[in-house]
Scaffold this motif. Structure first.
Motif, short mmCIF file in Angstrom:
data_model
loop_
_atom_site.label_atom_id
_atom_site.label_comp_id
_atom_site.label_asym_id
_atom_site.label_seq_id
_atom_site.Cartn_x
_atom_site.Cartn_y
_atom_site.Cartn_z
N THR A 218 0.84 -1.22 0.00
CA THR A 218 0.00 0.00 0.00
C THR A 218 0.87 1.26 0.00
OG1 THR A 218 -0.05 -0.06 2.42
CG2 THR A 218 -1.89 -1.12 1.29
N ARG A 219 2.10 1.12 -0.49
CA ARG A 219 3.06 2.21 -0.25
C ARG A 219 2.91 3.41 -1.18
NH1 ARG A 219 5.92 -2.21 -2.03
NH2 ARG A 219 6.45 -1.98 -4.23
N SER A 220 2.05 3.33 -2.17
CA SER A 220 1.76 4.53 -2.97
C SER A 220 0.24 4.67 -3.04
CB SER A 220 2.33 4.40 -4.38
OG SER A 220 1.57 3.44 -5.11
N ARG A 221 -0.21 5.83 -3.51
CA ARG A 221 -1.64 6.04 -3.56
C ARG A 221 -2.32 5.06 -4.52
NH1 ARG A 221 -4.87 11.57 -4.77
NH2 ARG A 221 -2.87 12.51 -4.28
N VAL A 222 -1.64 4.80 -5.63
CA VAL A 222 -2.19 3.87 -6.63
C VAL A 222 -2.30 2.45 -6.04
CG1 VAL A 222 -1.74 2.77 -8.86
CG2 VAL A 222 -1.38 5.23 -8.58
N LEU A 223 -1.23 2.02 -5.36
CA LEU A 223 -1.23 0.68 -4.78
C LEU A 223 -2.27 0.57 -3.66
CD1 LEU A 223 2.62 0.01 -4.62
CD2 LEU A 223 0.96 -1.09 -6.14
N PHE A 224 -2.37 1.63 -2.84
CA PHE A 224 -3.35 1.66 -1.75
C PHE A 224 -4.76 1.45 -2.32
CE2 PHE A 224 -6.27 3.68 1.19
CZ PHE A 224 -5.74 3.48 2.46
N ARG A 225 -5.07 2.22 -3.36
CA ARG A 225 -6.42 2.11 -3.96
C ARG A 225 -6.66 0.74 -4.55
NH1 ARG A 225 -6.93 7.87 -7.00
NH2 ARG A 225 -7.45 9.11 -5.17
N ALA A 226 -5.65 0.19 -5.20
CA ALA A 226 -5.80 -1.14 -5.80
C ALA A 226 -6.04 -2.18 -4.70
CB ALA A 226 -4.56 -1.49 -6.61
N ALA A 227 -5.33 -2.03 -3.57
CA ALA A 227 -5.49 -2.98 -2.45
C ALA A 227 -6.90 -2.88 -1.87
CB ALA A 227 -4.44 -2.69 -1.37
N VAL A 228 -7.39 -1.65 -1.73
CA VAL A 228 -8.75 -1.45 -1.20
C VAL A 228 -9.77 -2.10 -2.13
CG1 VAL A 228 -10.53 0.29 -0.69
CG2 VAL A 228 -8.16 0.66 0.08
N ARG A 229 -9.59 -1.90 -3.44
CA ARG A 229 -10.54 -2.47 -4.41
C ARG A 229 -10.55 -4.00 -4.35
NH1 ARG A 229 -8.92 1.60 -7.97
NH2 ARG A 229 -7.39 0.21 -8.92
N LYS A 230 -9.36 -4.58 -4.30
CA LYS A 230 -9.25 -6.04 -4.30
C LYS A 230 -9.86 -6.63 -3.02
CE LYS A 230 -7.84 -9.96 -5.97
NZ LYS A 230 -6.60 -10.55 -6.46
N ALA A 231 -9.53 -6.01 -1.88
CA ALA A 231 -10.06 -6.52 -0.60
C ALA A 231 -11.58 -6.41 -0.60
CB ALA A 231 -9.46 -5.73 0.57
N THR A 232 -12.09 -5.28 -1.05
CA THR A 232 -13.54 -5.07 -1.06
C THR A 232 -14.24 -6.09 -1.95
OG1 THR A 232 -13.15 -2.72 -0.72
CG2 THR A 232 -15.35 -3.35 -1.46
#
Ligand code: TXA
Ligand code: MG
Length: 339
Positions: free
Chosen positions: A12-26
């Motif tokens: 989650t170390r960049s904004r793009v990665l953070f958002r991708a992680a949130v989408r995948k988890a959701t």
């Protein structure tokens, strides 16, 4: 419960990665899957709290006894109110003072909360965590998340994604890496379902801070009191090694005390914060900060590391007898208790 593939670990170390992680988890949570998410206390093993089937998988994955209820995580007070039958003014004041943060409030449950979450009991524990990742996931999901610590039952809670991997990598599809947990031990659990609030599990939000808001607290969960929170069971949070709390006057005294364990010195690990011995011969000497908040942040990682390195005995230097250290003492004493 064994999967062929290892869990995907998303950074989650960049904004793009953070958002991708949130989408995948959701996306996985919406499908009824169980995923590991960071919180500010310890990593959680999360599922949709309103989906009994999804929550049942948490129990299976952890090997958690069915009589141990699970905390429900919410993004804000509005969502908390949806999980409970009443929201007394003391809850509102506590939430204003400590949420988002490491405080769980036990209240009469709303009927929407499935039995399995509350272990069939009349109350539910709700907590609004401050870690931005789980906050973002809950908001995007739109439903609360049931999440115990992401360890196998009665083992040391994970404070990093690597710790979760060690326990659960073959059992879940996704682990989000949100860094090391800022608080480092589990939340304070406060029972508000009786007229006088009572701490069921001490945490880094201590009794003094709670008292300043509640004005009263019921004392004593000693022997003979009814077991209200299974987290109070002895033998919890334990490493594989035998853990002992000791104080020593000097290095010679410590080394003498260590002979009684009847294991090679190289299998003995020392966790210290004031009386620091030389490392000679010991498997490891871990030096932790002599400050309760900093000690909390580091202690579980130290226990995990000693386990990984094959320690047979972990000698932790005794903690000061002051209220700021109380939750840490509680955890270490439970880790020492014999199964
Ligand atoms: O910091 C935390 O609380 C972490 C993170 C993931 O949020 N969660 C956590 O969950 O420590 P768990 O399941 O490992 O511990 C929850 C504790 C247990 O001791 C459980 O018995 C108690 O909270 N608890 C949960 N719901 C309860 C209820 N309705 N009444 C009494 N105790 C409850
Ligand atoms: Mg736990």
């Amino acid at each position: 419960m064994t999967r062929r593939r290892q869990a995907e670990v998303l950074p989650t170390r960049s904004r793009v990665l953070f958002r991708a992680a949130v989408r995948k988890a959701t996306a996985l949570l919406r499908k009824g899957e169980v995923v590991a998410l960071p919180t500010e206390t310890v990593y959680g093993l999360a599922a949709n709290a309103l989906d009994a089937k999804a929550v049942r998988r948490i129990f299976q994955i952890k090997g958690r006894p069915a009589h141990n209820p699970i905390i429900v995580h919410v993004a804000n007070v509005g969502m908390a109110k949806g999980c409970v039958a009443v929201w007394p003014s003391v809850a509102a004041r506590l939430a204003r003072a400590f949420w988002p943060g490491p405080l769980t409030l036990v209240l009469p449950r709303a009927k929407e909360i499935p039995d399995i979450v509350t272990a069939g009991g009349p109350t539910v524990g709700v907590r609004c965590p401050s870690h931005p990742l789980i906050q973002a996931v809950i908001r995007r999901c739109g439903f609360p998340l049931a999440a115990p610590s992401a360890n196998l039952a009665s083992r040391v809670s994970p404070t990093s994604a690597e710790h979760v991997q060690k326990y659960l990598s073959k059992k879940i599809p996704l682990i989000i890496d949100g860094g090391s947990c800022r608080v480092g031990i589990e939340s304070t659990v406060l029972d508000l379902s009786t007229p006088t609030p009572r701490v069921l599990r001490p945490g880094m939000i201590g009794e003094q801070a709670l008292l300043a808001v509640t004005g009263k607290l019921r004392r004593g969960s000693g022997k003979g009191s009814i077991l209200r929170s299974p987290g109070q069971l002895p033998r919890h949070y334990a490493p594989e090694a035998r853990l002992v709390l000791r104080s020593w006057t000097d290095e010679r005294d410590l080394r003498k005390q260590c002979t009684q364990f009847k294991v090679p010195l190289a299998k003995i690990h020392i966790v210290t914060h004031t009386q620091i011995p030389s490392a000679t011969g010991f498997g490891r000497v871990a030096i932790l900060p002599h400050d309760p908040a900093d000690f909390a942040r580091a202690i579980y990682a130290a226990l995990h590391q000693s386990d990984e390195e094959g320690a047979e005995v972990i000698v932790v230097e005794s903690l000061p007898d002051r209220s700021e250290w109380r939750a840490l003492k509680d955890r270490l004493e439970r880790a020492m208790a014999k199964a």
